[in-house]
Design an enzyme around this catalytic site. Structure first.
Site, PDB file in Angstrom:
ATOM      1  N   ILE A  66       0.823  -1.198   0.000  1.00  0.00           N
ATOM      2  CA  ILE A  66       0.000   0.000   0.000  1.00  0.00           C
ATOM      3  C   ILE A  66       0.867   1.263   0.000  1.00  0.00           C
ATOM      4  CG2 ILE A  66      -0.230   0.148   2.502  1.00  0.00           C
ATOM      5  CD1 ILE A  66      -3.210   0.909   2.001  1.00  0.00           C
ATOM      6  N   GLY A 121       0.652  -5.281   1.578  1.00  0.00           N
ATOM      7  CA  GLY A 121      -0.580  -5.456   0.822  1.00  0.00           C
ATOM      8  C   GLY A 121      -0.423  -6.353  -0.392  1.00  0.00           C
ATOM      9  N   ASP A 124      -1.383  -9.731   0.641  1.00  0.00           N
ATOM     10  CA  ASP A 124      -2.848  -9.829   0.636  1.00  0.00           C
ATOM     11  C   ASP A 124      -3.358 -10.120  -0.777  1.00  0.00           C
ATOM     12  OD1 ASP A 124      -3.849  -8.764   3.450  1.00  0.00           O
ATOM     13  OD2 ASP A 124      -2.285  -7.384   2.834  1.00  0.00           O
ATOM     14  N   GLU A 144       2.995  -5.481   7.838  1.00  0.00           N
ATOM     15  CA  GLU A 144       2.109  -4.639   8.635  1.00  0.00           C
ATOM     16  C   GLU A 144       2.519  -4.575  10.111  1.00  0.00           C
ATOM     17  OE1 GLU A 144      -0.368  -5.846   5.055  1.00  0.00           O
ATOM     18  OE2 GLU A 144       1.166  -6.749   6.341  1.00  0.00           O
ATOM     19  N   ASP A 152      -5.028  -6.318   7.358  1.00  0.00           N
ATOM     20  CA  ASP A 152      -6.491  -6.304   7.415  1.00  0.00           C
ATOM     21  C   ASP A 152      -7.172  -6.422   6.051  1.00  0.00           C
ATOM     22  OD1 ASP A 152      -5.894  -3.821   6.376  1.00  0.00           O
ATOM     23  OD2 ASP A 152      -6.714  -2.660   8.046  1.00  0.00           O
TER      24      ASP A 152
END
Length: 270
Positions: A66, A121, A124, A144, A152
């Site tokens: 991110i 991210g 993810d 993270e 998340d």
């Protein structure tokens, strides 16, 4: 093909090549990334000509995760009221989750090709793909924890089913970086290739093989595998019986059987 600011998308031989296209920013995931990926995968789902997807990153790295500037922008929206801050943050997190849910829920198989950084991210994202492949220089990290938060957007929910609970806990608690060989040994990636060129060549070979199969059969197979993540075996058997009661009437079954008997390569409609 529509033009995107965070991606480039190409379609050839029934394969959609979706490439994160911000190499000057290490393919970090800015605001456009999160909205465009939903639009792209909706197009993929709606386009019968697309039978399989290859997801890669332009340049030296797959993605650094991110965009921190985007996180700073969210922080600037927070006020003094804890309840309203929580409401805002929850809404933002659910919107980000929807982006990778679009990848996970895609009816077509999605193959991730990873070189260089695959951080935060980006983990993810690849966890939402069907299969993952890596170049030898790939570096993975659930970062993270090092910025003081729990991942998340899907890593903690999807990876236990891919690499197992204990290994996920080690990687998520420590945030340590691990390479392609370890990623293969724990089941995160299926194969490791010498470099990016070999990686893309190998992944596209697999994609072409999948694209040559009955799209009805491939979609049904993915649907059944995905369904079994959250259901009992007897539920899955009941579901596949209902599914195939319709899908076995497809002409693809007759085409495949005839090709097998005549030792010819079958040709399926989109």
């Amino acid at each position: 093909m529509p033009q995107y600011s965070a991606f480039s998308v190409e379609l050839a031989d029934n394969i959609a090549h979706v490439q994160i296209n911000r190499p000057e920013k290490i393919n970090s995931m800015n605001a456009a990334f999160w909205s465009e990926i939903i639009e792209i995968f909706q197009w993929i789902d709606d386009t019968d000509e697309v039978r399989v997807v290859v997801l890669s990153g332009n340049g030296k790295h797959f993605s650094s995760g991110i965009d921190l500037m985007m996180l700073a922008g969210v922080a600037n929206e927070l006020g003094k009221d804890v309840g309203r801050n929580a409401r805002l943050l929850r809404r933002k997190i659910l919107a980000l989750q929807a982006s990778f849910n679009a990848v996970d829920h895609c009816r077509k198989p999605v193959l991730a090709a990873v070189q260089g950084y695959c951080l935060g991210g980006a983990i993810d994202l690849i966890a939402a793909c069907d299969m993952r492949y890596a170049a030898e220089d790939a570096q993975f990290s659930i970062k993270e924890i090092d910025i003081g938060m729990a991942a998340d957007v899907g890593t903690l929910q999807r990876l236990p089913r891919i690499i197992g609970d204990g290994m996920l806990r080690e990687l998520a608690y420590t945030g340590r970086t691990f390479g392609a060989d370890e990623a293969r040994s724990i089941g995160l990636v299926n194969r490791v290739y010498n470099d990016k060129d070999a990686l893309l060549e190998g992944v596209f070979d697999i994609a072409r093989d999948i694209a040559s199969k009955s799209p009805i059969a491939v979609t049904g197979t993915k649907e059944m595998i995905s369904y079994m993540r959250d259901h009992r075996i007897d539920d899955g058997l009941e579901y596949v019986a209902t599914w195939n009661a319709a899908m076995l009437q497809s002409n693809d079954l007759r085409v495949a059987m005839a090709a097998h008997m005549s030792k010819q390569k079958p040709e399926f409609l989109d």
